[in-house]
Each structure stands twice: as structure tokens, then as C-alpha cells.
Design a protein around this motif. Structure first.
Motif, PDB file in Angstrom:
ATOM      1  N   ASP A 187       0.791  -1.239   0.000  1.00 27.57           N
ATOM      2  CA  ASP A 187       0.000   0.000   0.000  1.00 27.57           C
ATOM      3  C   ASP A 187       0.822   1.288   0.000  1.00 27.57           C
ATOM      4  OD1 ASP A 187      -2.533   1.219  -0.219  1.00 27.57           O
ATOM      5  OD2 ASP A 187      -2.468   1.747   1.905  1.00 27.57           O
ATOM      6  N   SER A 240      -3.744   3.366  -1.473  1.00 29.07           N
ATOM      7  CA  SER A 240      -5.196   3.426  -1.301  1.00 29.07           C
ATOM      8  C   SER A 240      -5.711   4.857  -1.477  1.00 29.07           C
ATOM      9  CB  SER A 240      -5.612   2.867   0.058  1.00 29.07           C
ATOM     10  OG  SER A 240      -4.975   3.575   1.104  1.00 29.07           O
ATOM     11  N   ARG A 263      -5.639   5.530  -5.233  1.00 27.95           N
ATOM     12  CA  ARG A 263      -6.751   4.822  -5.890  1.00 27.95           C
ATOM     13  C   ARG A 263      -8.082   5.526  -5.635  1.00 27.95           C
ATOM     14  NH1 ARG A 263      -4.993  -0.063  -7.860  1.00 27.95           N
ATOM     15  NH2 ARG A 263      -3.230  -1.023  -6.791  1.00 27.95           N
ATOM     16  N   ARG A 264      -8.263   6.013  -4.414  1.00 21.61           N
ATOM     17  CA  ARG A 264      -9.505   6.740  -4.101  1.00 21.61           C
ATOM     18  C   ARG A 264      -9.615   8.006  -4.940  1.00 21.61           C
ATOM     19  NH1 ARG A 264      -9.755   9.379   1.318  1.00 21.61           N
ATOM     20  NH2 ARG A 264     -10.451  11.287   0.383  1.00 21.61           N
TER      21      ARG A 264
END
Length: 138
Positions: A82, A102, A105-106
Motif C-alpha cells: 500500500d 489506497s 486509488r480513491r
């Protein structure tokens, strides 16, 4: 629906010191420039003491969270669990930060909701851009 997405992230500055310093950064996506994203660092986080913003292709960010990507001023690659390494290359040197994958990606999902990948050209204002290019300069 907003035309601009901004998302704050924490970037860990990779330095020669054993401890990595955490610096704030802001990811930005604007529907009027649908192929690009930017990552800005506030004045306290930069050597010059002024805000620094790097613009690069959204597709580069998409690729960089999955595998090494980029050969120019901005390069990305996955790192461990991550984390994504973002490298900024300038004549003054190279800055590297780790950002949670993460969070990236968000941000990408939010930008995809605003402008789906492959439909970017539909959001370009060709007439305005052409007029800007052809406008006489003083």
C-alpha cells in the motif's frame, strides 16, 4: 457535480536521514484539463519556501500504482504494501515521496467518476483552446 476534485494526502519524504518526514500534499483533477492531474506541496514542505505543483498525465498515475511508470520528470512505482513512490526530477535534483496507494486509488476513482477514462476528449473545449493559441501576443 463539481468540475474540480481536490484531495489532501500525506506524503512521506524519502531522504538520506533514517527517518522519513511526513509532508502534506494536495492532489487535484480539473474536468477542464481532463488528461492531467497535479500534486501540490505547500511552502513549508519545499526548499524554496513557495508552493510547488507538478502536473502530469492521469494515465501515468493509473499505471504507476500498478507497475513502474514514467520516463520524464515524474515517475511512479509501487513500493511494498500500500505505498507508491512518486519521484519528481528537476534540474536542482530529485525529490521522492511515498504516498498510500489506497489514497491514490480513491483519488483516481473520484476522477474517473467525474470524467471516465477514454472520454477525456469530450470534455475539451477545442474552440476556446484554438482561439487561445491563435490569439496575438503583445
Amino acid at each position: 457535480m463539481p468540475a474540480v476534485i481536490e484531495q489532501s494526502v500525506q506524503a512521506r519524504l524519502v531522504a538520506s536521514a533514517p527517518r522519513m518526514e511526513t509532508v502534506p500534499a494536495t492532489l487535484r483533477y480539473d474536468r477542464e484539463d481532463p488528461y492531467a492531474v497535479s500534486m501540490a506541496f505547500p511552502p513549508p514542505a519545499t526548499l524554496e519556501g513557495v508552493e510547488v505543483s507538478w502536473a502530469f498525465a492521469r494515465e501515468l498515475l493509473v499505471q504507476g500504482v500498478e507497475r513502474p511508470a514514467g520516463v520524464g520528470d515524474v515517475r511512479l512505482r509501487p513500493y511494498g504494501y500500500d505505498r507508491t513512490v512518486v519521484e519528481f526530477h528537476a534540474p536542482e535534483g530529485v525529490a521522492m515521496v511515498h504516498v498510500r496507494t489506497s489514497e491514490l486509488r480513491r483519488f483516481l476513482a473520484r476522477s474517473e467518476h467525474l470524467v471516465p477514462a477514454g472520454s477525456e476528449r469530450e470534455y475539451l473545449n477545442w474552440d476556446q483552446d484554438l482561439a487561445e493559441l491563435l490569439r496575438e501576443r503583445p
